[in-house]
Design a protein around this motif. Structure first.
Motif, mmCIF file in Angstrom:
data_model
loop_
_atom_site.group_PDB
_atom_site.id
_atom_site.type_symbol
_atom_site.label_atom_id
_atom_site.label_comp_id
_atom_site.label_asym_id
_atom_site.label_seq_id
_atom_site.Cartn_x
_atom_site.Cartn_y
_atom_site.Cartn_z
ATOM 1 N N LEU A 69 -7.476 4.920 -2.210
ATOM 2 C CA LEU A 69 -8.658 4.342 -1.562
ATOM 3 C C LEU A 69 -9.456 3.478 -2.529
ATOM 4 C CD1 LEU A 69 -9.923 7.365 0.576
ATOM 5 C CD2 LEU A 69 -8.646 5.361 1.358
ATOM 6 N N LEU A 70 -9.487 3.869 -3.808
ATOM 7 C CA LEU A 70 -10.192 3.074 -4.814
ATOM 8 C C LEU A 70 -9.462 1.762 -5.113
ATOM 9 C CD1 LEU A 70 -11.192 5.875 -7.353
ATOM 10 C CD2 LEU A 70 -12.719 4.626 -5.798
ATOM 11 N N LEU A 71 -8.145 1.765 -5.007
ATOM 12 C CA LEU A 71 -7.353 0.588 -5.361
ATOM 13 C C LEU A 71 -7.265 -0.454 -4.249
ATOM 14 C CD1 LEU A 71 -4.426 2.350 -7.233
ATOM 15 C CD2 LEU A 71 -6.193 0.889 -8.239
ATOM 16 N N HIS A 72 -7.442 -0.029 -3.014
ATOM 17 C CA HIS A 72 -7.301 -0.962 -1.885
ATOM 18 C C HIS A 72 -8.608 -1.068 -1.118
ATOM 19 C CE1 HIS A 72 -3.013 -1.609 -2.306
ATOM 20 N NE2 HIS A 72 -2.917 -0.332 -2.624
ATOM 21 N N ARG A 73 -9.097 -2.286 -1.042
ATOM 22 C CA ARG A 73 -10.376 -2.537 -0.379
ATOM 23 C C ARG A 73 -10.305 -2.236 1.120
ATOM 24 N NH1 ARG A 73 -13.145 -8.174 -1.448
ATOM 25 N NH2 ARG A 73 -11.904 -7.741 -3.271
ATOM 26 N N HIS A 74 -9.179 -2.567 1.743
ATOM 27 C CA HIS A 74 -8.977 -2.326 3.174
ATOM 28 C C HIS A 74 -7.739 -1.455 3.355
ATOM 29 C CE1 HIS A 74 -12.010 -5.347 3.934
ATOM 30 N NE2 HIS A 74 -11.346 -6.192 3.170
ATOM 31 N N GLN B 240 0.818 -1.205 0.000
ATOM 32 C CA GLN B 240 0.000 0.000 0.000
ATOM 33 C C GLN B 240 0.859 1.265 0.000
ATOM 34 O OE1 GLN B 240 -3.368 0.058 2.618
ATOM 35 N NE2 GLN B 240 -3.908 -2.064 2.148
ATOM 36 N N ALA B 241 1.962 1.260 0.732
ATOM 37 C CA ALA B 241 2.867 2.410 0.726
ATOM 38 C C ALA B 241 3.488 2.591 -0.661
ATOM 39 C CB ALA B 241 3.958 2.231 1.777
ATOM 40 N N THR B 242 3.844 1.495 -1.294
ATOM 41 C CA THR B 242 4.408 1.563 -2.641
ATOM 42 C C THR B 242 3.370 2.089 -3.630
ATOM 43 O OG1 THR B 242 5.889 -0.275 -2.104
ATOM 44 C CG2 THR B 242 5.573 0.233 -4.441
ATOM 45 N N THR B 243 2.121 1.650 -3.479
ATOM 46 C CA THR B 243 1.038 2.161 -4.327
ATOM 47 C C THR B 243 0.934 3.675 -4.197
ATOM 48 O OG1 THR B 243 -0.220 0.105 -4.097
ATOM 49 C CG2 THR B 243 -1.445 2.052 -4.787
ATOM 50 N N LEU B 244 0.986 4.166 -2.969
ATOM 51 C CA LEU B 244 0.906 5.610 -2.758
ATOM 52 C C LEU B 244 2.082 6.340 -3.405
ATOM 53 C CD1 LEU B 244 -0.451 6.000 0.870
ATOM 54 C CD2 LEU B 244 -1.335 7.121 -1.164
#
Length: 186
Positions: free
Chosen positions: A126-131, A81-85
């Motif tokens: 937020l759209l890419l990660h369900r949780h 998730q940090a990498t996604t950001l």
């Protein structure tokens, strides 16, 4: 005087950004840095538009913004998730990643455009990660930490061509979180 006159566009943009950041539960200091609005004005916006609204569950966070970097690398899911950001920050032109995978800030200091780009990146996250594991304030901290290249950096995976967020003071296994998850499940 009409609201659509250009002379009000700057104030309107500050106001819209402040409301957008309040919806993401950003702290007053973070909102002030991006909008230039006073602390009192930000608090009044919250009380006017959010505090007494029955349909809205926006909370005001108090205290300092989070600063620990361990949150980003605590688990493989948090690392992903940090990498996604970080990728979304780069896509939104908030960061620049050079050929040596070093990350550089693209903005000299926060302003209204910076704030809107940050909000857009966070909303896409937020759209890419369900949780989602990272709040808006954690995203704010990640943006600053990764741009300084002292506690966090982009590491290269030995098993695939991926890059991932890594703690500079932790032992790097050389495996991205996705490969680590796949390796543990096989």
């Amino acid at each position: 005087m009409r609201l659509t006159d250009d002379r009000y566009s700057s104030e309107r943009s500050q106001f819209e950004l402040a409301l957008r950041m309040i919806r993401h539960e950003a702290r007053t200091r973070t909102i002030r840095e991006c909008t230039g609005l006073s602390d009192d004005r930000i608090r009044k916006l919250y009380s006017t538009y959010f505090q007494n609204s029955a349909s809205c569950d926006v909370k005001r966070r108090r205290g300092k913004s989070p600063r620990q970097v361990v949150r980003y690398v605590k688990t493989p899911q948090n690392q992903i998730q940090a990498t996604t950001l970080v990728v979304l920050f780069a896509a939104g032109l908030l960061l620049r990643i050079d050929s040596d995978d070093r990350v550089h800030a693209s903005w000299p200091r926060p302003d209204v455009e910076f704030g809107h780009r940050l909000c857009r990146a966070y909303e896409n996250y937020l759209l890419l990660h369900r949780h989602p594991q990272l709040s808006f304030e954690w995203a704010w901290n990640l943006l600053h930490c990764i741009a300084w290249n002292d506690e966090l950096y982009l590491a290269a995976c030995d098993l695939c061509p991926a890059r991932y967020v890594q703690d500079a003071y932790a032992i790097d296994k050389g495996v991205c979180p996705a490969c680590e998850i796949i390796g543990n499940s096989v």
